[in-house]
Design an enzyme around this catalytic site. Structure first.
Site, short mmCIF file in Angstrom:
data_model
loop_
_atom_site.label_atom_id
_atom_site.label_comp_id
_atom_site.label_asym_id
_atom_site.label_seq_id
_atom_site.Cartn_x
_atom_site.Cartn_y
_atom_site.Cartn_z
N TRP A 75 0.89 -1.16 0.00
CA TRP A 75 0.00 0.00 0.00
C TRP A 75 0.93 1.21 0.00
O TRP A 75 1.61 1.48 0.98
CB TRP A 75 -0.91 -0.01 1.23
CG TRP A 75 -1.87 1.13 1.27
CD1 TRP A 75 -1.78 2.26 2.03
CD2 TRP A 75 -3.09 1.25 0.54
NE1 TRP A 75 -2.86 3.07 1.81
CE2 TRP A 75 -3.67 2.49 0.91
CE3 TRP A 75 -3.74 0.45 -0.40
CZ2 TRP A 75 -4.88 2.92 0.37
CZ3 TRP A 75 -4.94 0.89 -0.93
CH2 TRP A 75 -5.49 2.10 -0.54
N ASN A 99 6.65 -2.54 6.36
CA ASN A 99 5.33 -1.93 6.53
C ASN A 99 5.50 -0.75 7.48
O ASN A 99 6.01 -0.93 8.58
CB ASN A 99 4.34 -2.95 7.10
CG ASN A 99 2.97 -2.36 7.35
OD1 ASN A 99 2.63 -1.31 6.82
ND2 ASN A 99 2.18 -3.03 8.17
N GLY A 100 5.08 0.44 7.06
CA GLY A 100 5.17 1.60 7.95
C GLY A 100 5.85 2.79 7.29
O GLY A 100 5.97 2.87 6.07
N GLU A 483 -22.39 13.51 10.09
CA GLU A 483 -21.72 12.23 9.93
C GLU A 483 -22.39 11.14 10.76
O GLU A 483 -22.54 10.00 10.30
CB GLU A 483 -20.24 12.37 10.33
CG GLU A 483 -19.46 11.07 10.41
CD GLU A 483 -19.33 10.33 9.08
OE1 GLU A 483 -18.79 9.21 9.09
OE2 GLU A 483 -19.74 10.87 8.03
N LYS A 487 -23.86 7.79 9.05
CA LYS A 487 -23.44 6.44 9.43
C LYS A 487 -24.64 5.57 9.79
O LYS A 487 -24.75 4.42 9.38
CB LYS A 487 -22.48 6.50 10.62
CG LYS A 487 -21.07 6.83 10.29
CD LYS A 487 -20.38 5.68 9.59
CE LYS A 487 -19.04 6.14 9.06
NZ LYS A 487 -19.14 7.06 7.92
N GLU A 490 -26.85 4.70 6.76
CA GLU A 490 -26.15 3.83 5.81
C GLU A 490 -26.22 2.36 6.21
O GLU A 490 -26.45 1.49 5.36
CB GLU A 490 -24.67 4.23 5.72
CG GLU A 490 -24.36 5.38 4.80
CD GLU A 490 -22.88 5.66 4.72
OE1 GLU A 490 -22.43 6.10 3.65
OE2 GLU A 490 -22.15 5.43 5.70
N HIS A 506 -36.41 25.66 13.84
CA HIS A 506 -36.90 26.08 12.53
C HIS A 506 -37.39 24.90 11.70
O HIS A 506 -37.17 24.86 10.49
CB HIS A 506 -35.80 26.84 11.78
CG HIS A 506 -35.39 28.11 12.46
ND1 HIS A 506 -36.15 29.26 12.46
CD2 HIS A 506 -34.29 28.38 13.23
CE1 HIS A 506 -35.54 30.19 13.17
NE2 HIS A 506 -34.42 29.69 13.64
N LYS A 605 -18.43 1.29 -2.55
CA LYS A 605 -17.31 1.92 -1.86
C LYS A 605 -16.83 3.16 -2.60
O LYS A 605 -16.49 4.16 -2.00
CB LYS A 605 -16.16 0.92 -1.73
CG LYS A 605 -15.02 1.39 -0.85
CD LYS A 605 -15.45 1.56 0.59
CE LYS A 605 -14.31 1.91 1.50
NZ LYS A 605 -14.77 2.29 2.85
#
Length: 610
Positions: A75, A99-100, A483, A487, A490, A506, A605
């Protein structure tokens, strides 16, 4: 967040490595590679850009021999996805997978170049192989060479090393990023995650931070980075294969919520360090001419990225004093927005492929705007189209609904706002240090929230049968209400609305009755008393209040039916800590209702069509 696998034993190595990588491909799929030491003692490497299938085809044409080896699926962080940036990286007899993030990448690279090393990639990983090679040339054994080399590295990393000089041995070391050792019968394994080794052994040891492992077919020897021996009893892994890919959690979504402390650390790495008074990105994010060339900023995004931009607007306007607009990417180009060469457009997309956001960027480019991409995907379409890139580093998200990418987008905005304000002379060094200090506490704060998950789960059970929810917030936490509602709808399919608490009277107040749960985000800030007044209006209409707060006063306890307490932080980072309880609340409500948490109906996604 890359995938690592290592093997030493009597079996041919590369089929085991390929199988392990296939079980780790969810951790990265920009490129992949394997290395083995063949029976003649020679180190051989095969690497390919793209998904693992490309490496598989390469190995079908050019197979590897040997009974010791290691593999990696990448990645991208340092360096674009490419064959030359793929792991393993080699220096002389040494190969390394990693990794990192190496935070002191720039300093180490300069040192190595000054000492005559030839570097072939853009990665930080290659530097590690050269550091180890130097130690071997100085007469160190492989384990000692690795130990001395990692003492030079700052950052969050796990590595596996092999060398022609000791062809029967793998050496692993880690800080912060995960690494597990699998113990077999005259064979042993190393992996970044348990799924890669489950089909071979269920006896495992987790390597702890600051530890190094020497692995041969006959055993494993552990030590700390300072050389102190470590003794650890292996444990039996009881997970089935499916649960293992989810880290033992029931759903990927819950695992990814749990990944957020590490995602935060990785996104910070190399950009700011504890006690520092500055923020550094891998490249300059601003247009030629610096801050003075920016007349205003326009943020474009979709879904959760649009919401993070609403919070980023608060951060940048308050710290840098530059006017900011936030637009839905899908609407931006259709309203003929006034753009010129003093406009900076920040395009925000987790995948980097969102069609509407790409179209909005093209509209900006045609009118001379400077384009900055905030994305989680190196070399994505949005990253390539932009003039500058600010990458989040949360790794792949398997669940459709975003969690760790949402939080790291907030982190990216926060770091960018601090750097921009400092470059404008609006923040002094002590002020920058004061703003950065609570950011380093966030991983610990998130773990404190995870500790109260049982209480959040109990609240979820109480309200899982509700048909409607209202989420309220004010100021920088108003987008958190958006948000939270997003969530919940969804993944649980419950109708939910997010509103500014000041706007409740209002319209939304007409919906409130004894059946309506009202979630209010109410931190200890200058709007606390005003939010309390809004809550009393809810109480007088018998609404059932769930308060998320870091300031549980007696009056709030009297009004609210349920209280979720989060740690204190500075005002601009409260959205981070307020968001996570809402993720957990939505998750547990959805789980109670039995919905498809990871793949909600009708959702994808990445939206790559308009």
């Amino acid at each position: 967040m890359c995938g690592i696998i290592g093997y030493v034993g009597p079996s041919p190595a590369y089929p085991i490595l390929l199988d392990g990588l296939s079980r780790l491909e969810y951790r990265g799929y920009d490129s992949a590679g394997v290395a083995t030491i063949v029976d003649s003692g020679k180190l051989e490497v095969r690497r390919a850009k793209g998904k693992l299938e490309n490496l598989r085809l390469l190995l079908a044409d050019s197979p590897l021999e040997g009974h010791i080896g290691m593999g990696h699926t990448r990645w991208a962080t340092h360096g674009r996805p490419s064959e030359e940036n793929a792991h393993p990286h080699r220096a002389g007899p040494v190969a390394v997978i990693h990794n990192g993030i190496v935070e002191n990448f720039i300093d180490l690279r300069s040192e190595l170049l000054a000492r005559g090393h030839k570097l072939r990639s853009e990665t930080d990983t290659e530097l590690i192989s050269h550091l180890i090679e130097e130690k071997l040339k100085a007469g160190r054994g492989l384990t000692e060479a690795v130990r001395e080399a990692v003492m030079r590295i700052r950052g969050s990393f796990s590595i596996v090393v092999m060398s022609e000089t000791e062809p029967d041995k793998l050496v692993a070391a880690k800080t912060a990023t995960p690494l597990v050792l699998g113990l077999g019968d005259a064979e042993n394994f190393i992996a970044s995650d348990i799924p890669a080794i489950l089909q071979h052994t269920r006896r495992a040891m987790v390597l702890e931070d600051g530890e190094l492992a020497e692995v041969t077919a006959n055993g494993v020897r552990l030590m700390k980075f300072d050389g102190t021996p470590v003794t650890r009893v292996p444990r039996q892994i009881e997970w089935d294969a499916a649960a293992a890919t989810r880290g033992g959690f029931r759903h990927y979504l819950r695992k990814e919520i749990n990944d957020q402390p590490q995602a935060w650390i990785d996104t910070m790495a190399g950009r700011a360090v504890a006690g520092s008074s500055s923020v550094h990105f891998e490249s300059d994010l601003l247009p030629t001419g610096g801050p003075a060339a920016i007349g205003r900023i326009v943020m474009v995004g979709a879904g959760a990225s649009w919401i993070t931009s609403q919070i980023g607007k608060f951060m940048i306007e308050e710290l840098a004093g530059i006017p900011v607009e936030v637009d839905y990417a899908s609407e931006f180009r259709y309203r003929r927005p006034p753009i010129d060469d003093r406009t900076m457009i920040i395009a925000v997309s987790q995948s980097g492929e969102t069609a509407d956001t790409l179209a909005a960027m093209e509209e900006g480019r045609s009118q001379g705007a400077h384009l900055l991409a905030i994305t989680n995907t190196v070399d994505s379409s949005i990253a390539r189209k932009a003039n500058a890139q600010l990458y989040t580093r949360c790794g792949p998200e398997t669940s459709v609904t975003t969690t760790k990418c949402f939080l790291t987008q907030l982190e990216a905005y926060y770091l960018f706002a601090i750097q921009l304000a400092a470059r404008m002379g609006r923040l002094t060094d002590p002020e920058v240090e004061k703003l950065l200090q609570p950011a380093f506490a966030i991983p610990g704060d998130l773990k404190a929230i995870f500790a109260i998950e049982p209480a959040i789960q109990q609240i979820a059970r109480k309200f899982a049968s509700a048909t409607d929810f209202l989420f309220l917030g004010r100021g920088i936490n108003y987008p958190v209400a958006l948000e939270g509602a997003l969530k919940l709808k969804e993944i649980s399919y419950i109708h939910a609305e997010g509103y500014s608490a000041g706007e409740m009277k209002h319209g939304p107040i007409a919906l409130i009755d004894e059946k309506m749960p009202v979630v209010v985000i109410i931190p200890n800030d200058d709007l606390f008393e005003k939010s309390m007044s809004n809550l009393k209006e809810v109480e007088s209409r018998n609404g059932r209040i769930i308060a998320v707060t870091n300031h549980a006063t007696d009056e709030l306890r009297r009004v609210a039916a349920e209280i979720i307490e989060v740690p204190e932080t500075n005002r601009m980072l409260t959205p981070v800590l307020m968001t996570v309880p809402l993720q957990l609340l939505a998750y547990h409500i959805a789980a109670e209702r039995g919905t498809d948490v990871d793949q909600p109906r009708n959702l994808a996604k990445s939206v790559t069509v308009e």
